[in-house]
Structures are given as structure tokens and as C-alpha cells.
Scaffold this motif. Structure first.
Motif, PDB file in Angstrom:
ATOM      1  N   LYS A 367      37.066  40.121  44.120  1.00 16.87           N
ATOM      2  CA  LYS A 367      36.263  39.743  45.506  1.00 16.87           C
ATOM      3  C   LYS A 367      35.707  41.067  45.632  1.00 16.87           C
ATOM      4  N   CYS A 368      36.516  42.201  45.412  1.00 18.43           N
ATOM      5  CA  CYS A 368      35.814  43.467  46.073  1.00 18.43           C
ATOM      6  C   CYS A 368      34.951  44.521  45.081  1.00 18.43           C
ATOM      7  N   ILE A 369      35.583  44.494  43.920  1.00 17.96           N
ATOM      8  CA  ILE A 369      35.361  45.405  42.871  1.00 17.96           C
ATOM      9  C   ILE A 369      33.807  45.668  42.817  1.00 17.96           C
ATOM     10  N   ALA A 370      33.025  44.596  42.905  1.00 16.71           N
ATOM     11  CA  ALA A 370      31.505  44.740  42.940  1.00 16.71           C
ATOM     12  C   ALA A 370      31.088  45.743  43.860  1.00 16.71           C
ATOM     13  N   SER A 393      44.253  38.948  36.171  1.00 20.02           N
ATOM     14  CA  SER A 393      44.202  37.570  35.773  1.00 20.02           C
ATOM     15  C   SER A 393      42.808  36.818  36.373  1.00 20.02           C
ATOM     16  N   ASP A 394      42.180  37.505  37.017  1.00 20.62           N
ATOM     17  CA  ASP A 394      40.870  36.997  37.909  1.00 20.62           C
ATOM     18  C   ASP A 394      39.680  37.254  37.446  1.00 20.62           C
ATOM     19  N   GLY A 395      39.422  37.799  36.373  1.00 21.89           N
ATOM     20  CA  GLY A 395      38.306  38.514  35.655  1.00 21.89           C
ATOM     21  C   GLY A 395      37.786  39.574  36.484  1.00 21.89           C
ATOM     22  N   THR A 396      38.398  40.568  36.732  1.00 21.59           N
ATOM     23  CA  THR A 396      38.220  41.640  37.608  1.00 21.59           C
ATOM     24  C   THR A 396      37.298  42.634  36.624  1.00 21.59           C
ATOM     25  N   ALA A 397      37.688  43.000  35.471  1.00 17.81           N
ATOM     26  CA  ALA A 397      37.015  43.712  34.387  1.00 17.81           C
ATOM     27  C   ALA A 397      35.579  43.238  34.033  1.00 17.81           C
ATOM     28  N   ASP A 398      35.884  41.648  33.926  1.00 17.74           N
ATOM     29  CA  ASP A 398      34.589  41.028  33.362  1.00 17.74           C
ATOM     30  C   ASP A 398      33.407  41.173  34.415  1.00 17.74           C
ATOM     31  N   VAL A 399      34.091  41.198  35.840  1.00 16.73           N
ATOM     32  CA  VAL A 399      32.911  41.415  36.791  1.00 16.73           C
ATOM     33  C   VAL A 399      32.029  42.871  36.619  1.00 16.73           C
ATOM     34  N   VAL A 400      33.009  43.816  36.519  1.00 15.22           N
ATOM     35  CA  VAL A 400      32.394  45.086  36.429  1.00 15.22           C
ATOM     36  C   VAL A 400      31.551  45.400  35.027  1.00 15.22           C
ATOM     37  N   GLU A 401      31.941  44.830  33.808  1.00  9.88           N
ATOM     38  CA  GLU A 401      31.220  44.972  32.686  1.00  9.88           C
ATOM     39  C   GLU A 401      29.903  44.128  32.606  1.00  9.88           C
TER      40      GLU A 401
END
Length: 722
Positions: A367-370, A393-401
Motif C-alpha cells: 500500500k505504501c511502496i509506490a 506475501s502481498d506482492g510488494t516486490a511486484d509493485v516496484v518491478e
């Protein structure tokens, strides 16, 4: 199955230990303060004194009889003491200052007397009551807290007698049948109200002892006047003499005894107890069983309360000293810091323009990383960004990539905790200066540039930035905003000047890579890895400074539960770090300097002071209930005024809106109690050897972007990134 049904199936919920233990401490403190107010005649006290009334209902034989009235039977009888017999009576005690002096004078001339004690004083000074009995004196009741019984109900009279006897039983293990009503005088002055009380007291089994001569020592008329008033009015006549061993300065009474006792003894008078003078059995009866243990329990509780309140009073003085010392140091040293860094010719050294590495450890920060990455993309300093996904487990890395921002790369690792993620990031860093931030934080475009400029000084090993609350639109957020600006950033200016900065905030900090490598990198020995690494750098000889213009906007907890979890970890982690680096106290060089300057200040201002600070509010509540209310409120407002002054100065330094300070009084009343409970629970965890686990806070992504340059309004808030 619904959640409610599931809870019913599991049975009733128990109060968590983290709430139970601090609650028990709070209940104990409140109970002790109520008991103190109770035995200091501050609770249910009645200071009214009734005006004299008619005497037409008082029997003539009582008005014309002796000062000892026995109304226990159907017909009252009165008694006088024999000739050349003096019964010295002392009211209102025992007093810790004057009663021992009175007893010493009586012992000096082998004289006996009667002490009409109040229950409140007896419960507070049981050792003096025991001394009275051991030295052969007689004890009478004088009510529990000295009201005019003519203005009281019968239930109140019964309560006064019962509590007076309870204190006597607890102090000396006896009961007494003697009684003297407060504000009483001679028998010929007895009015209708006083007679009604005397009859009722007689019906309860008591003999009422008034007096023949009133020394009027309570008015302090002088030693000669006290002696003249106390002397029998007829040659060789006996008398019951009214004196006082409490209620004020009784130095004249003590001096009068020193002259009166030998003079009357030389004239053939004897000084004895009342029952001995009348030739009747002793007024004392031994108590046993439940009555005795109930009295002992009451007196014991009062003793514990008195001792505890004495300790709390000392602690209040300690916290007062710490609070004002801290405020004074903050104002002075912050002023010196601001004057130094804002001089036109001030410089850390050559401008730092080389690229730096920004590490963003992230665990379930979808929710915050972007927002965090977008803020870094706007940086006006050359950077590489490494997002270390710690097994999210929430796809944080996927959002950044998926964002595909140039210069931003993702390093994935199994979940190992924040220190492990940061160490992994350091291993992948391509530059000598490493900036660390949290995954819920956003930087201003100038943040990195301002943060790294102090590295122009080769002695600087780390830099603390200016962490600010982004979601301050709620009451909890506003309180944390005040805390961040005043309690954290003003403190950092103080610690910068003293060269003992205790913590590089995880939200915004920068390090020399060589400094990190020399101390072994980030450690997981404590739950406050930022405090731990900062202290390690000090001990290694590096200088740690504060860059006030390097602002970072972080998402503060938005619920009491989340705030509790965060501060519990901070408090406990700080204690762990202090303990881990305790050897700095005895070491030499830079480590010893930090140990003997930094560790005591951190312990005093970050551990002891917050733990004791609620005493200010506890004594405020006590003063409002029991008095003196006006002085108590004025003192509390004085402390609040000093806090407001410091807060206003901190807000001015940070160019923040002063309107947020409107919630400062409420913050001091409510927020401080929460921080106390958190710190108390941290102490309990530390002392019991408990192990606190890392607690991940729930984030909403409310903080979108930092204000534009020159814009000091609030950061915008937006919906979480999908």
C-alpha cells in the motif's frame, strides 16, 4: 462460523498481560493516594464548627457537676478528680514533632497523662501510640478526623468512633472507653447539641471527659499565660488540664510543661491517669482475633501508603528536575545548533555531489511502496535505489518491478527481519554513502541532497534526518506530530551539540559504508536496530550529526493499538541498546565519552523521565480532589506553559503551523499516560526476561507525496495504490 461465535466458543477473553500489569500498578497508586487523603483528613473532612445553642435540655447536675460525665446508665453521673491530683490531657495527636517532646517532659518528671488521639493521626504514627501505652499513659478517643459532632448524623458519629478504635487497635492492640468530643470545653458550657452527643456517646459505652482548666495553648499566648490558665483555680484543688500535643507549633506547650510539672510536684500534686485518679478500672481493653488483625491491616496499609507516597513525592521532585533540566538544555542547545548551522559561512566541508545508494527495506508494504519509490524518483541528487523485499506475501516486490522506474532495482530475500534486509542492501550497494529509509516514508526532492552534505566532514559517520508525521489530520496523528517536532527533532539538536546522538531514525538516515563495515553492519541483537547502530558508531569514534532540512514524511500509527505496538518496540529496543553498550561507561576515548555523556542522558530523558512523567498528572488529580486545588492547578499550568514554550520554539525552527499546538494540553493529559503504560510494560518485559517479537504495523498508504519546496502545508493524502 462468525467471529463472535468463535470467541464464544473459545470462552471469555482475558485481559492481556501488557494491559493487566500496568493497570494493577495504576490501581495500586490510586488506592495509596486515596488512603493518604483519607488519613490526612482530606477525604470526608468537615471543618464546620457549630454556634452555641441553649442549655435548657442539659440536666442541672451535669452543668454544675464535674468534668467527667458518665451517661451510660439511665441517669447521668459526673465526677471530679481528687484534691492535689492533676490529670494532664493532650488533644489532637499524636504528632511526630511535638508528641515525643511532650512524652519526654512527662517521663522526666515521672508523670502520667491522658492522650485523646485522632484516628487519622494514630494510623499515620502508630509507634507514638505504642510509646504512650508502654510508658503508662492512658488513651482516649477524639474522633477520626476531628469534626464537630454536634453537626453530624449518628451514622457519622458511629463511623468516627469505629475508625478511631480501629486505628487504636492497629497501633497498640487495645480499645478505650474514654472519649472527648472535638471543640469541647467545661461541663458548665455544655449546650443542648453537646448534651445530645454526650448521651449518645454514653449509650455506645463511653465516658466523656471534659476539663477543669483550659490552657489555651492552641492560641500560643506565651508560656506564662499557658501556665496561668492551666493551674487549678482553687488552692490544692484537683483538675483535668486541657493541653495539645498536635495541631501546630507546640513549643510553648513543651516549655510550659518543663516549668509547670516541677512547680506543682513541689506543691504536693501528683500527675496520674484519669481512671487512676477516679479509682476505677483502666479504660484500656486488650483486643484480639479479627478485630486486632483488622486494625493491624489498616495501620499497615496506611504505613505502606505513607512510605510509598514519600517515594512518589521524591520521584515527583526527580521528574520535575529532569523535565526542567531537559527543557532548559533543549532551548539553549537548540538555539546554539540553529545559530551554528544557519550562519552564512557555515559548511560541513566540500559539497557532496557523488551518487549515493538509497536502501528501502520492505515487508508487506504494497500500500505504501509506490508512493515511496515515486518520491525518490523526484530526488535532485543522483541516487540508486535498492528495494529489499523481505519475504513479502502481498506482492510488494511486484509493485516496484511493475513501476519500472530507472535506477530502482529489487532484491528479494526470504523473511529475515529488517536488520538482515538492510545488511543485504548494503552488500548490493554501489556507492560509499548509504541512505536508509522505511517503506512507508516519502522524501522531498531535496531530502537526499541535504542528508548527505555533512559527509563533507570526514569525521561524520552518520547523519540523522528530520522525520515528520505525514498523516496528522487525526487527533492521534496530531499528538505524534507534536512529539516528532518537539520530542524528537528538538532533542536531536541537543544531542548534536553534545555529540552524543542516540538514534538515527529508520525513516531517514545516512551512513558511510566504511563506518557500517567497521562496526559489523546492522545487528539484530535489539529491537531498535537504528539506536543500536548509532551507539555502535559513537563507540567506534564516528561523529553523528543532525540535518534538519533533510525532511522525510512518514505514516504514523493511526490507532491506539498500532501506536502501542510501535512504541513498545521502540522503548524495549532502546533499553536493550543501552544495556548492550553499557561498557561504554567505563571505556576510554570516544566510547567512554559517549558512555559518560550520551548513555546517562538517554537513560534519563528517554527511559526514566517518560516513566515518571505521569506523576505530574497523578498529583494534579490528587490536588484537585484533596487540595490545595488552586496551587496545584497553577503549578501544573506552569509546567504546561514551559512545555508550550519549548514546543512553540521547536515548531518555529521547523517552520510548522502553530495551530497544531492547540491539542498540546490534551496530549499531556492522555497521550503521556499511554506512553507511560507502554514504557512500564517495557520495563516489566525487561526485568522478567521476556522476549518481545517484531511487530509489523498495518499501513494505509495515506502519505502520498511530500510538500513542494517552500510549501509548508500538509502533505497530500490519496487512496492506497492498487
Amino acid at each position: 462460523m462468525s467471529k463472535a461465535a468463535h470467541r464464544r466458543q473459545r470462552g471469555p477473553r482475558r485481559l492481556p498481560l501488557r494491559y493487566l500489569l500496568p493497570s494493577l500498578v495504576l490501581v495500586a497508586v490510586v488506592a495509596m493516594m486515596l488512603l493518604r487523603g483519607y488519613v490526612h483528613s482530606e477525604f470526608l473532612a468537615d471543618h464546620r464548627v457549630g454556634a452555641p445553642t441553649a442549655q435548657d435540655e442539659v440536666p442541672r447536675e451535669v452543668l454544675e457537676g464535674g468534668p467527667v460525665i458518665d451517661a451510660r446508665g439511665p441517669e447521668p453521673t459526673t465526677h471530679r478528680v481528687p484534691d492535689r491530683t492533676i490529670v494532664l490531657t493532650f488533644d489532637d495527636g499524636p504528632d511526630p514533632t511535638w508528641t515525643p517532646k511532650v512524652l519526654d517532659e512527662l517521663a522526666r518528671y515521672d508523670a502520667r497523662g491522658v492522650f485523646f488521639i485522632t484516628g487519622a493521626m494514630a494510623a499515620r504514627h502508630p509507634e507514638l501510640v505504642r510509646r504512650m501505652v508502654d510508658e503508662g499513659h492512658e488513651i482516649g478517643l477524639h474522633t477520626f478526623n476531628h469534626p464537630d459532632l454536634g453537626l453530624q448524623t449518628r451514622d457519622r458519629i458511629d463511623w468516627e468512633l469505629a475508625q478511631n478504635q480501629l486505628s487504636l487497635a492497629g497501633a497498640a492492640g487495645i480499645r478505650t472507653s474514654l472519649f472527648r468530643p472535638p471543640y469541647s470545653s467545661h461541663s458548665h458550657a455544655l449546650d443542648n447539641n453537646g448534651w445530645e452527643v454526650t448521651r449518645y456517646i454514653g449509650g455506645r459505652g463511653y465516658i466523656t471527659a471534659l476539663n477543669d482548666t483550659d490552657s489555651k495553648d492552641w492560641a500560643r499566648p506565651g508560656v506564662d499565660a499557658i501556665i496561668e490558665n492551666a493551674m487549678p483555680k482553687e488552692e490544692d484543688a484537683g483538675a483535668i488540664v486541657l493541653l495539645h500535643d498536635a495541631g501546630g507549633d507546640r513549643s510553648q506547650t513543651v516549655a510550659a510543661l518543663g516549668r509547670m510539672l516541677p512547680e506543682l510536684r513541689d506543691r504536693g500534686y501528683r500527675f496520674t491517669n484519669l481512671t487512676e485518679a477516679l479509682g476505677t478500672r483502666s479504660a484500656h481493653t486488650q483486643v484480639s482475633g479479627f478485630e486486632l488483625w483488622k486494625g493491624k491491616a489498616f495501620v499497615g496499609a496506611v504505613t505502606v501508603s505513607k512510605n510509598a507516597m514519600g517515594v512518589l513525592t521524591v520521584l515527583l521532585a526527580v521528574i520535575g528536575t529532569l523535565v526542567f533540566a531537559r527543557f532548559g538544555m533543549m532551548l539553549l542547545l537548540s538555539f546554539l545548533h540553529a545559530r551554528r548551522v544557519r550562519r552564512p559561512d557555515f559548511s560541513w566541508g566540500p559539497p557532496v555531489t557523488e551518487p549515493v545508494t538509497v536502501l528501502v527495506p520492505a515487508y508487506n508494504e504494497r500500500k505504501c511502496i509506490a508512493n515511496t519509490v515515486r518520491s525518490l524518483a523526484r530526488s535532485d541528487h543522483p541516487i540508486e535505489v535498492i528495494v529489499i523485499d523481505d519475504g513479502s506475501s502481498d506482492g510488494t516486490a511486484d509493485v516496484v518491478e511493475a513501476m519500472a522506474v530507472p535506477g530502482v532495482r529489487v532484491v528479494r530475500q526470504p523473511n529475515g527481519g529488517k536488520p538482515a534486509a538492510l545488511n543485504n542492501g548494503i552488500a548490493h550497494a554501489g556507492h560509499d554513502i548509504v541512505v536508509m529509509m522505511d517503506g512507508d516514508t516519502v522524501f522531498e526532492p531535496s531530502t537526499v541532497r541535504e542528508l548527505v552534505q555533512p559527509f563533507g566532514d570526514p569525521e561524520v559517520g552518520a547523519v540523522a534526518g528530520n522525520a515528520k508525521v505525514g498523516n496528522r489530520d487525526t487527533l492521534i496523528g496530531a499528538w505524534q506530530h507534536i512529539e516528532y517536532v518537539m520530542g524528537f527533532n528538538l532533542d536531536r539538536r541537543l544531542y548534536d551539540v553534545l555529540r552524543c546522538m542516540p538514534t538515527i531514525p529508520g525513516a531517514v538516515g545516512a551512513f558511510r559504508r566504511t563506518a557500517l563495515e567497521r562496526v559489523g553492519g546492522m545487528s539484530d541483537d535489539t529491537l531498535a536496530e537504528d539506536t543500536d547502530i548509532t551507539m555502535a558508531l559513537h563507540r567506534d569514534g564516528w561523529r553523528v550529526v543532525y540535518a534538519e532540512k533533510a525532511r522525510a514524511w512518514t505514516e504514523a500509527p493511526e490507532s491506539v493499538q498500532q501506536l502501542w505496538s510501535q512504541r513498545y518496540r521502540w522503548s524495549y529496543g532502546t533499553m536493550q541498546a543501552i544495556w548492550k553498550h553499557r561498557r561504554a561507561l567505563v571505556e576510554r576515548g570516544a566510547s567512554g565519552r559517549f558512555g559518560r555523556v550520551g548513555l546517562p542522558l538517554v537513560s534519563a530523558f528517554m527511559v526514566v523521565a517518560p516513566l515518571l512523567a505521569p506523576l505530574i498528572d497523578v498529583f494534579l488529580l490528587y490536588g484537585i480532589i484533596f487540595g490545595p486545588t488552586g496551587k496545584t492547578v497553577l503549578a501544573w499550568l506552569g509546567v504546561l506553559g514551559v512545555q508550550a514554550l519549548c514546543a512553540a520554539y521547536a515548531f518555529r525552527l521547523d517552520r510548522e503551523k502553530m495551530t497544531h499546538l492547540l491539542s498540546l494540553p490534551l496530549q499531556q493529559i492522555l497521550y503521556r499516560q499511554l506512553m507511560y503504560v507502554v514504557l512500564l510494560q517495557s520495563w516489566i518485559t525487561a526485568l522478567t526476561g521476556g522476549r518481545l517479537r517484531w511487530q509489523k504495523l498495518r499501513r494505509t498508504g495515506a502519505v502520498d507525496a511530500a510538500p513542494a519546496a517552500g510549501d509548508r502545508t500538509e502533505p497530500r493524502e490519496t487512496s492506497p495504490v492498487a
